[in-house]
Write an enzyme that holds these catalytic residues in place. Structure first.
Site, PDB file in Angstrom:
ATOM      1  N   ASP A  30       0.817  -1.217   0.000  1.00 22.77           N
ATOM      2  CA  ASP A  30       0.000   0.000   0.000  1.00 22.77           C
ATOM      3  C   ASP A  30       0.852   1.270   0.000  1.00 22.77           C
ATOM      4  OD1 ASP A  30      -2.197  -1.790   0.380  1.00 22.77           O
ATOM      5  OD2 ASP A  30      -1.779  -1.787   2.519  1.00 22.77           O
ATOM      6  N   GLU A 195     -10.918   1.575  -3.252  1.00 20.14           N
ATOM      7  CA  GLU A 195     -10.273   1.816  -1.955  1.00 20.14           C
ATOM      8  C   GLU A 195      -8.990   2.607  -2.192  1.00 20.14           C
ATOM      9  OE1 GLU A 195      -9.181  -1.975  -0.283  1.00 20.14           O
ATOM     10  OE2 GLU A 195      -8.338  -2.698  -2.166  1.00 20.14           O
TER      11      GLU A 195
END
Length: 514
Positions: A30, A195
């Protein structure tokens, strides 16, 4: 061990003005990044491992080094024990008026913020932006009028829904949200599981870069609007296409001082975790086009490309992997399996000493906090460690561990005054663990070698001399952990739930598989 022969496991810089993807074959999950002047900073998730939220630095977007961690520990006592899949999820980093801000979502506790004026130095203790369950992937943004906002997503596992993005006005110093904000995008129809939003502004448009479609099979979406609250148009700008890079997912748009645009993102490759790629980026009709071979504005990932023009040439390098324990503090490649204590280890005279911590006899190895771990630095490698066992106490177990969903370790146990070699294997999700005795250890210096091949299998060798190790135990198949790749490391515990003795290591060295 000849230090002169030890080389970094993964080098992305080809030395001829080009680079190869991935730029980091390491589980920096991420990623988000920001440029400040001529410096680039990248952060990543760290879940329950500490120190938490690694901070990397580069001058050219290709050659990176770990320089710090944003949090020394997770600020809740529940993380004094491993909580796989919990902790620090996808963070965001931004720079505003001389201050670096990092937003860190803990899906069970809330959205927290740390800040500093010196990214190499001490970061502030984490403070709440919003105390809330199930909010994830926050990203701060300051508009031209000085007002500040935070875009975020949602974890269905905690809050019951996903595929939605939310915009919250926040204090300009990021100390709290100002009001409840509002939903700004629903991705259920066309962008499921959207997301990881990152918020930017360019040419009067607000842009939200956000992956959708799921981590492994998904793609990179960009939303744009003239209003920060929408409505937002949508466009898929990066997908796998004909490349071998599945699910190009969640990352960061950065530019160079000279005006080039680039996009950093991750690819989930299973056991090695979420590795980092760098894509060229350009703009057409106020939409970003990322990668190469674009069709209708959607590119695909590159494998080899000309390096970014950053106005200079910088040394070829990579994050540390091998360690000879010569400093007075642990190398930044290391993290613990939970919130750690300084009393767990010491350094001196070119050795790392690990002190056996008490555990209940039934504790699975994956749930031991004082596993000292580091990420895989390549798809295949050999690790060799030299362990000194003379200070082990009765009930101590110590050795080398491969930690994933399925885990294994080659360890020495001191029982009835004898040293016994064992292989431990188990699965953290199933609650089962096995041990196999492999014979006695006749000397107090032991060389352990772990071999990882084709990103799949883990096997061990051991012996009392480095040049005379032999295969021991059985070959196991690695599997990734909860949102993380497999890690390797060292540990020692006392299974009589007493404070035990210690084990020392001369080195922990990675080499390429022959």
């Amino acid at each position: 061990m000849d230090k002169a022969k030890i080389k970094k496991m993964w080098i992305a810089d080809n030395g001829d003005g080009t680079y190869s993807n991935p730029i980091l074959y390491t589980d920096y999950s991420d990623p988000d990044a920001v440029r400040v002047g001529e410096d680039y900073f990248l952060i990543a998730s760290s879940f329950c491992n500490t120190p938490a939220v690694p901070l990397l630095h580069s001058r050219d977007l290709v050659n990176w080094k770990v320089i710090n961690y944003v949090m020394d520990r997770l600020p809740f006592d529940c993380y004094d024990k491993p909580r796989h899949g919990c902790g620090a999820w996808a963070p965001a980093i931004r720079y505003h008026e001389g201050v670096y801000y990092v937003f860190i979502p803990l899906p069970d506790e809330g959205i927290m913020m740390c800040k500093t004026t010196d990214p190499w130095g001490k970061w502030s203790e984490p403070s709440y932006v919003r105390r809330v369950v199930g909010w994830i992937d926050p990203c701060p943004f300051w508009d031209d009028d000085g007002k500040a906002y935070m875009v975020s997503a949602f974890a269905r596992s905690r809050i019951g829904f996903k595929s939605m993005l939310y915009m919250s006005p926040i204090e300009p110093d990021c100390s709290s949200v100002l009001d409840d904000g509002q939903f700004v995008y629903d991705g259920h129809a066309t962008q499921p599981t959207i997301e990881g939003p990152k918020l930017y502004k360019r040419n009067g448009y607000y842009y939200i870069f956000a992956p959708a479609g799921g981590v492994k099979p998904g793609w990179q979406t960009v939303l744009r609007s003239r209003s920060i609250y929408g409505p937002y148009e949508e466009k898929i700008v990066l997908a796998q296409g004909n490349s071998p890079v599945n699910g190009p997912h969640q990352g960061a748009w950065v530019d160079t001082p000279g005006g080039e645009d680039w996009f950093l993102h991750f690819q989930d490759v299973g056991n090695a975790g979420r590795i980092i790629h760098l894509q060229p980026m350009r703009w057409e009709n106020d939409w970003p086009v990322i990668g190469v071979n674009a069709v209708d504005g959607c590119g695909e990932p590159v494998l080899v490309h000309k390096k970014p023009d950053v106005g200079g040439v910088y040394p070829i390098d990579a994050p540390e992997d091998s360690d000879f324990f010569e400093g007075d503090s642990l190398g930044l490649q290391w993290q613990w399996n939970a919130n750690y204590k300084e009393a767990w280890y010491s350094l001196g005279e070119g050795r790392l000493t690990l002190y056996a911590q008490p555990v209940d006899k039934g504790t699975q190895l994956c749930n031991v906090g004082n596993l000292l771990l580091q990420k895989w630095p390549a798809p295949g490698f050999i690790i060799t460690a030299c362990l000194h066992l003379e200070n082990m106490a009765e009930g101590d177990t110590a050795g080398m561990v491969s930690l994933g969903g399925c885990y294994t370790a080659l360890a020495v146990k001191k029982e009835s005054g004898r040293l016994i070699l064992q292989q431990i294997a188990g699965s953290w999700g199933k609650g089962t663990e096995s041990r196999e005795d492999l014979g006695g250890v006749e000397q107090e210096t032991l060389y352990i070698r772990m071999r990882v091949e084709d990103s799949e299998t883990v096997s061990f060798e051991a012996g009392c001399e480095e040049d005379a190790v032999r295969p021991v135990g059985r070959v196991t198949k690695a599997t990734p952990g909860r949102w993380v790749g497999v890690k390797a490391g060292l540990y020692t515990v006392n299974e009589t739930n007493a404070q035990g003795g210690s084990v020392s290591a001369d080195y922990f060295v990675f080499e390429h598989v022959e």
